[in-house]
Design an enzyme around this catalytic site. Structure first.
Site, PDB file in Angstrom:
ATOM      1  N   ARG A 115      27.060 -65.491 -13.408  1.00 37.27           N
ATOM      2  CA  ARG A 115      26.271 -64.691 -14.399  1.00 37.27           C
ATOM      3  C   ARG A 115      26.718 -65.127 -15.762  1.00 37.27           C
ATOM      4  NH1 ARG A 115      23.787 -59.642 -12.824  1.00 37.27           N
ATOM      5  NH2 ARG A 115      23.461 -59.153 -14.990  1.00 37.27           N
ATOM      6  N   HIS A 121      26.095 -66.025  -7.515  1.00 33.75           N
ATOM      7  CA  HIS A 121      25.595 -65.886  -9.025  1.00 33.75           C
ATOM      8  C   HIS A 121      26.283 -65.809  -9.988  1.00 33.75           C
ATOM      9  CE1 HIS A 121      22.720 -62.881 -11.426  1.00 33.75           C
ATOM     10  NE2 HIS A 121      22.932 -64.084 -11.803  1.00 33.75           N
ATOM     11  N   HIS A 153      30.682 -59.970  -4.664  1.00 29.48           N
ATOM     12  CA  HIS A 153      31.517 -58.890  -4.970  1.00 29.48           C
ATOM     13  C   HIS A 153      32.956 -59.177  -4.490  1.00 29.48           C
ATOM     14  CE1 HIS A 153      28.302 -57.194  -7.184  1.00 29.48           C
ATOM     15  NE2 HIS A 153      27.626 -57.407  -6.066  1.00 29.48           N
ATOM     16  N   ARG A 174      31.072 -61.794 -14.923  1.00 30.01           N
ATOM     17  CA  ARG A 174      31.455 -60.678 -14.615  1.00 30.01           C
ATOM     18  C   ARG A 174      32.091 -60.866 -13.232  1.00 30.01           C
ATOM     19  NH1 ARG A 174      26.308 -56.763 -14.002  1.00 30.01           N
ATOM     20  NH2 ARG A 174      25.995 -57.773 -16.454  1.00 30.01           N
ATOM     21  N   GLU A 196      22.684 -68.769  -7.760  1.00 33.96           N
ATOM     22  CA  GLU A 196      21.926 -68.016  -8.301  1.00 33.96           C
ATOM     23  C   GLU A 196      22.068 -68.047  -9.739  1.00 33.96           C
ATOM     24  OE1 GLU A 196      21.259 -64.543  -5.134  1.00 33.96           O
ATOM     25  OE2 GLU A 196      22.306 -64.146  -6.899  1.00 33.96           O
ATOM     26  N   ASN A 228      26.046 -63.509   0.373  1.00 34.69           N
ATOM     27  CA  ASN A 228      26.383 -63.538  -1.081  1.00 34.69           C
ATOM     28  C   ASN A 228      27.602 -62.860  -1.368  1.00 34.69           C
ATOM     29  OD1 ASN A 228      26.809 -62.526  -3.870  1.00 34.69           O
ATOM     30  ND2 ASN A 228      24.626 -62.600  -3.967  1.00 34.69           N
ATOM     31  N   GLU A 252      11.840 -65.585  -3.410  1.00 33.73           N
ATOM     32  CA  GLU A 252      12.741 -64.496  -2.823  1.00 33.73           C
ATOM     33  C   GLU A 252      11.948 -63.288  -3.034  1.00 33.73           C
ATOM     34  OE1 GLU A 252      16.820 -65.258  -2.288  1.00 33.73           O
ATOM     35  OE2 GLU A 252      17.279 -63.286  -2.260  1.00 33.73           O
ATOM     36  N   HIS A 272      18.311 -58.388  -1.671  1.00 36.37           N
ATOM     37  CA  HIS A 272      18.627 -57.358  -2.610  1.00 36.37           C
ATOM     38  C   HIS A 272      18.739 -55.963  -1.763  1.00 36.37           C
ATOM     39  CE1 HIS A 272      20.276 -56.580  -6.535  1.00 36.37           C
ATOM     40  NE2 HIS A 272      19.908 -55.059  -6.135  1.00 36.37           N
ATOM     41  N   THR A 275       8.877 -54.352 -13.889  1.00 37.12           N
ATOM     42  CA  THR A 275       9.265 -53.044 -13.762  1.00 37.12           C
ATOM     43  C   THR A 275       9.860 -52.863 -12.125  1.00 37.12           C
ATOM     44  OG1 THR A 275       7.040 -52.421 -13.182  1.00 37.12           O
ATOM     45  CG2 THR A 275       7.588 -51.591 -14.907  1.00 37.12           C
TER      46      THR A 275
HETATM   47  N1  PXP Z   1      19.117 -61.835  -3.520  1.00 40.41           N
HETATM   48  C1  PXP Z   1      19.097 -62.307  -4.961  1.00 40.41           C
HETATM   49  C2  PXP Z   1      18.333 -63.138  -5.688  1.00 40.41           C
HETATM   50  C3  PXP Z   1      20.315 -61.349  -5.793  1.00 40.41           C
HETATM   51  O1  PXP Z   1      20.356 -61.748  -7.047  1.00 40.41           O
HETATM   52  C4  PXP Z   1      21.250 -60.886  -4.950  1.00 40.41           C
HETATM   53  C5  PXP Z   1      22.325 -60.049  -5.680  1.00 40.41           C
HETATM   54  O2  PXP Z   1      22.268 -59.743  -6.571  1.00 40.41           O
HETATM   55  C6  PXP Z   1      20.871 -60.734  -3.606  1.00 40.41           C
HETATM   56  C7  PXP Z   1      19.983 -61.452  -2.953  1.00 40.41           C
HETATM   57  C8  PXP Z   1      21.792 -59.969  -2.750  1.00 40.41           C
HETATM   58  O3  PXP Z   1      21.509 -58.656  -3.069  1.00 40.41           O
HETATM   59  P1  PXP Z   1      22.752 -57.444  -2.500  1.00 40.41           P
HETATM   60  O4  PXP Z   1      24.230 -57.939  -3.015  1.00 40.41           O
HETATM   61  O5  PXP Z   1      22.465 -56.130  -3.031  1.00 40.41           O
HETATM   62  O6  PXP Z   1      22.743 -57.624  -1.123  1.00 40.41           O
END
Ligand code: PXP
Length: 249
Positions: A50, A48, A15, A54, A75, A12, A156, A199, A106
């Site tokens: 958004r 992703h 960032h 952002r 995403e 991903n 996922e 995540h 939650t």
């Molecule tokens: N999987 C999904 C569905 C996500 O939304 C994200 C990022 O928000 C990730 C994986 C990757 O998470 P991370 O950046 O914390 O590794």
């Protein structure tokens, strides 16, 4: 024991765009990061878009569709705007994620059970367009059954609670979260769903998850982009790949 099949790694790159946007210019370039990730062995790139843009921008998605040799996992929130963008680009995969608090369980996954009807209608055109549809959910049987009923091909599992518990030293909670994900991976797989996990995963937390026999793909971003500051992106990804492979043997 038989070694498990190869686990795909989706990198991903959101960032990289976060850092770029902090100054409003063109660098660092998420497309360049995506190509480095490909060369380092990523099986897919995840981004992703958004609603508030952002990090990843519309132009990034367009650029990724042009330059990638591996599949894009797009995403998105379950909104009409995002659906139209996905249908325009037809990425290999879309993953429906919650963006607003009220769309979330939650544990942080998408509240599918409460919105089953709307989501079934929402994903149908995406599936018809040939996108593999994944739903980002907590390890909760009710949500998995709902994801199956609405016609998702993939779930996922949200590994955030497991990773947080590990890094905060709450090891009983961590083990409970891990066990819930393990049981729900088997449950989802037996329903015919493909299982992904993502995540918050890091070098310390990836191996127990990578060892789930039913897991087919991990999506990892924030930690890898952070680690790239110290090791370089190529080396950071190769080390994650090595740990994943080690956990499968
Ligand atoms: N999987 C999904 C569905 C996500 O939304 C994200 C990022 O928000 C990730 C994986 C990757 O998470 P991370 O950046 O914390 O590794």
């Amino acid at each position: 024991m038989e070694p498990l099949g190869r686990l795909r790694l989706g990198v991903n790159i959101d960032h990289v765009a976060t850092v770029r946007n902090a100054r409003g210019g063109d660098t660092p370039d998420p497309l360049r990061a995506a190509k480095i990730a490909e060369a380092a062995g990523a099986d897919g790139i995840t981004a992703h878009l958004r609603e508030d843009r952002r990090h990843i921008s519309d132009a990034d998605i367009e650029g990724l569709m042009d330059v990638l040799d591996v599949p894009l996992n797009f995403e998105m929130a379950a909104t009409d705007e995002m659906q139209a963008i996905a249908l325009r680009h037809k990425p290999h995969a879309v993953c429906i994620v919650p963006e607003k608090r009220e769309e979330r369980t939650t544990e942080g996954g998408l509240e599918v059970a409460r919105e089953e009807n709307r989501l079934a209608h929402f994903i149908a055109p995406l599936r018809d367009a040939g996108c593999r549809v994944s739903i980002f959910i907590a390890a909760d049987q009710r949500q998995i059954e709902a994801a199956h009923r609405i016609g998702a091909q993939v779930i996922e599992l949200h590994s955030g609670a497991y990773c947080d518990a590990h890094h905060e030293g709450r090891f009983d909670d961590r083990d409970r979260e891990l066990e819930a994900m393990r049981r729900m991976s088997t449950f989802a797989h037996d329903l015919g769903l493909e299982v992904h996990v993502g995540h918050g995963l890091t070098y310390e937390t990836v191996q127990p998850v990578a060892a789930f026999p039913e897991a087919m793909e991990l999506n990892i971003g924030h930690f890898l982009i952070g680690e790239a500051i110290f090791l370089g992106l190529d080396a950071a990804i190769r080390e994650m790949r090595r740990l994943m492979d080690e956990a499968r043997t």
